[in-house]
Design an enzyme around this catalytic site. Structure first.
Site, PDB file in Angstrom:
ATOM      1  N   ASP A  78     -12.842   5.067   1.985  1.00 45.17           N
ATOM      2  CA  ASP A  78     -11.448   4.929   1.789  1.00 45.17           C
ATOM      3  C   ASP A  78     -10.941   6.843   1.861  1.00 45.17           C
ATOM      4  OD1 ASP A  78      -9.113   5.035   1.613  1.00 45.17           O
ATOM      5  OD2 ASP A  78      -8.844   3.446  -0.424  1.00 45.17           O
ATOM      6  N   GLU A 117      -7.464   0.315  -4.762  1.00 49.49           N
ATOM      7  CA  GLU A 117      -6.970   0.117  -3.162  1.00 49.49           C
ATOM      8  C   GLU A 117      -8.357   0.062  -2.602  1.00 49.49           C
ATOM      9  OE1 GLU A 117      -3.827   4.084  -2.251  1.00 49.49           O
ATOM     10  OE2 GLU A 117      -6.057   4.318  -2.330  1.00 49.49           O
ATOM     11  N   ASP A 169       1.045  -0.736   0.324  1.00 43.49           N
ATOM     12  CA  ASP A 169       0.269   0.066  -0.102  1.00 43.49           C
ATOM     13  C   ASP A 169       1.161   0.834  -0.182  1.00 43.49           C
ATOM     14  OD1 ASP A 169      -2.295   1.742   0.206  1.00 43.49           O
ATOM     15  OD2 ASP A 169      -2.211   0.898   2.652  1.00 43.49           O
ATOM     16  N   LYS A 228       2.443  11.762  -3.316  1.00 42.39           N
ATOM     17  CA  LYS A 228       1.141  11.242  -4.463  1.00 42.39           C
ATOM     18  C   LYS A 228       0.547  11.570  -5.027  1.00 42.39           C
ATOM     19  CE  LYS A 228      -1.274   7.199  -3.440  1.00 42.39           C
ATOM     20  NZ  LYS A 228      -2.304   5.845  -2.337  1.00 42.39           N
TER      21      LYS A 228
END
Length: 606
Positions: free
Chosen positions: A195, A173, A9, A72
């Site tokens: 999420d 994810e 992850d 990211k």
């Protein structure tokens, strides 16, 4: 012995690596002993030595200009003035454009590609896994946000290649989280994954039946995450700084870093308490020779924090409503809600979820670990071909072709199942046209200007004539991983062109090769250091094991019985195996014994 495979992850705030052992997914601890690795990278001021994770966070306390985080958000993006403007509201470090238009960050006076930053984090996770297994690890599954486009996915793959990793597959994810949740609880029905991570927000509805994970709809906000909630507190704190110092503090990297750290700490404390006290000193312009600083003493209540973040909460709800519409479901039909991401620990986020779906969310899976565990499960599935789970994912963003009038004709709609192939006929824009340019767009608007242009396919040497007599067949082919290939054929002549759409510029080949070599040299040097530390640690573990063996032997003598005698014999056998492995320098065997012995010792202490 099968080569180890891992699930990763790669998060905005924290990253994690996991594997499957004995049929069960488990997190691999970092070499420092933690379960998560902060996605923070730094270069030391004088030697430019890299630091990743907690050491980078420590470096940021004294040298915030030497550290970057939340990168990211920029991976796989093209450097534009609009991106630069939006980044200034989120991170204090400078962004710059590379020679091919890629995004780079500046730290310790050096310009570093965002892809390399990701590679440094991935490389650290790879070293953690290799220390855990005592052998080289290369095969992995990496997770990405559901709304990552092809460019962002390919940049993630490029970062993995620099880190020396072979990516078996990229998976979304939320799908990974649902995979961990379903296999651990035998769940069947409709599950919704909420999420909310450090930099992105995804909502996915899946139907789980007999090991088949079918995504019904997915959606999200790529510019919403825990960092945005932190910034609400930062802005509030900045407004309380005394007027003569406020502008200095706002311009000063060190002072703004202090506010950011305080905001993160306050947010965490408000998940446990109704109020938190914030005390800061040394706020001002640290670049001036004659330094004058101010401080800040204040209190933040949970209720006021919720008011500060009300607009962000509404954005979360808007995404939930959109996804439920796409899934053609009422919220009450969701059988289980799985929380993923550190922000879901915040009480008002959990309240928001339970109010909207009419049920409390599951807390049985650690929200920080679910994605990595799911990635590990899928990596094990791919290599063992056990067939316990089948993933049926969907398109995260609509894809189409630009046509006359600045419009977009959609070929693949958002939330359509993948893999998918779509074809449609087009005609040149005018008569006697000798080449056709086919622009490819991603997004939900009917207007080209409101979508993102991914690339362009050019079909040349058309036979001049009436546009109506020149039919062009355009085919979009989207893979399981969201990678798009486009083909155009002149049906009259059979002339064709094909392109693998790249939504971002690659790093220049010489630079990419240099980064691969740099990473390999760093990893080799670090692995030697880790090997020495592992050997010392293993010797101490054997000493503890010896004490346990004597204790079990004594217990077996006082209370004779098959169970006690077997337990003592097992530990003694494990110790003998460990000593032989240590003498023969069998790192993989030492690591295996260490895992088994640590488990026994932990069970004894419990």
């Amino acid at each position: 012995m099968r080569d180890p495979v891992i699930g990763i992850d790669l998060g905005t705030t924290n990253s994690a690596v996991a594997t499957v052992e004995g049929g069960q997914p488990r997190l691999i601890p970092s070499r420092a002993g933690g379960r998560l690795t902060p996605s923070v990278v730094g270069l030391t001021p004088r030697t430019a030595e890299r630091v990743v994770g907690v050491p980078a966070q420590t470096l940021a306390e004294e040298h915030p200009d030497c550290v970057v985080w939340a990168t990211k958000r920029f991976i796989g993006r093209r450097f534009t003035p609009e991106l630069l403007q939006s980044a200034r509201a989120v991170v204090p470090y400078p962004l710059m454009g590379g020679t091919t238009g890629d995004v780079r960050v500046k730290m310790a006076g050096r310009t570093v590609p965002v892809t390399q930053v990701a590679a440094m984090i991935l490389g650290e996770l790879k070293l953690d896994a290799e220390a855990y297994f005592g052998r080289e690890v290369s095969q992995c599954v990496i997770t990405v946000p559901a709304n990552f486009d092809d460019g962002q996915r390919q940049a993630t793959r490029e970062a993995a290649a620099i880190a020396g990793l072979d990516v078996l597959r990229l998976i979304n994810e939320p799908t990974a989280a649902a995979l961990a949740y379903g296999l651990s609880r035998g769940f069947e029905g409709h599950a919704l994954v909420f999420d909310l991570g450090g930099g992105t927000f995804d909502v996915t509805v899946l139907e789980v039946t007999d090991g088949v994970y079918e995504v019904k709809a997915t959606g999200g906000d790529p510019a919403l995450g825990g960092e945005d909630f932190d910034l609400r507190i930062v802005d509030w704190l900045l407004a309380q700084v005394e007027e003569p110092f406020r502008e200095q503090v706002h311009r000063d990297v060190t002072s703004m870093h202090k506010l950011k750290v305080a905001a993160e700490q306050a947010k965490r404390e408000l998940s446990e308490y109704e109020e938190t006290l914030i005390s800061l000193g040394g706020l001002g312009d640290h670049s001036q020779p004659t330094r004058k600083f101010t401080g800040l003493e204040t209190a933040l209540t949970r209720s006021f924090f919720e008011q500060l973040c009300e607009a962000l909460s509404k954005r979360c709800l808007a995404v939930c409503e959109s996804v439920m519409r796409d899934a053609r479901m009422e919220p009450s039909r969701v059988d289980a809600v799985l929380l993923v991401g550190g922000m879901t620990r915040v009480p008002f986020i959990r309240r928001l979820v339970s109010d909207f779906f009419g049920k409390a969310a599951s807390t049985e899976v650690n929200p920080d670990e679910a994605v990595a565990l799911g990635a590990a499960i899928h990596s094990d599935e791919l290599t063992s071909q056990a067939g316990a789970a089948l993933l049926l994912d969907v398109v995260g963003n609509s894809l189409g072709v630009g046509v006359l009038g600045g419009k977009v004709r959609r070929l693949i709609a958002r939330n359509r199942s993948v893999p998918v192939v779509a074809k449609e006929l087009f005609h040149p824009g005018s008569h006697n046209q000798k080449e056709a340019r086919i622009p490819i767009y991603q997004g939900e608007s009917d207007l080209q200007d409101e979508n993102r242009k991914l690339g362009e396919l050019v079909l040349r040497n058309l036979q001049a004539g009436s546009r109506a007599d020149t039919p062009l067949e355009v085919t979009f082919e989207l893979s399981n991983e969201g990678i798009l290939a486009v083909r155009a054929v002149d049906l009259q002549t059979g002339l064709s062109e094909q392109v693998r759409v790249e939504a971002r510029p690659h790093l220049p080949a010489p630079e990419a090769d240099r980064l691969v070599k740099e990473q390999a040299a760093y990893s080799q040097k670090q692995a030697q250091v880790d090997a020495r530390k592992s050997e010392d640690k293993f010797r101490k573990l054997l000493e503890r094991g010896e004490k346990l063996a004597r204790l079990l032997q004594h217990s077996a003598e006082e209370n004779p019985g098959e169970q006690n005698e077997t337990a003592a014999a097992n530990v003694r056998s494990l110790l003998d195996t460990g000593r032989v492995a240590l003498e023969s320098q069998d790192a993989a065997r030492c690591a295996q014994v260490a895992r088994e012995l640590s488990h026994l010792l932990a069970g004894r202490q419990a």
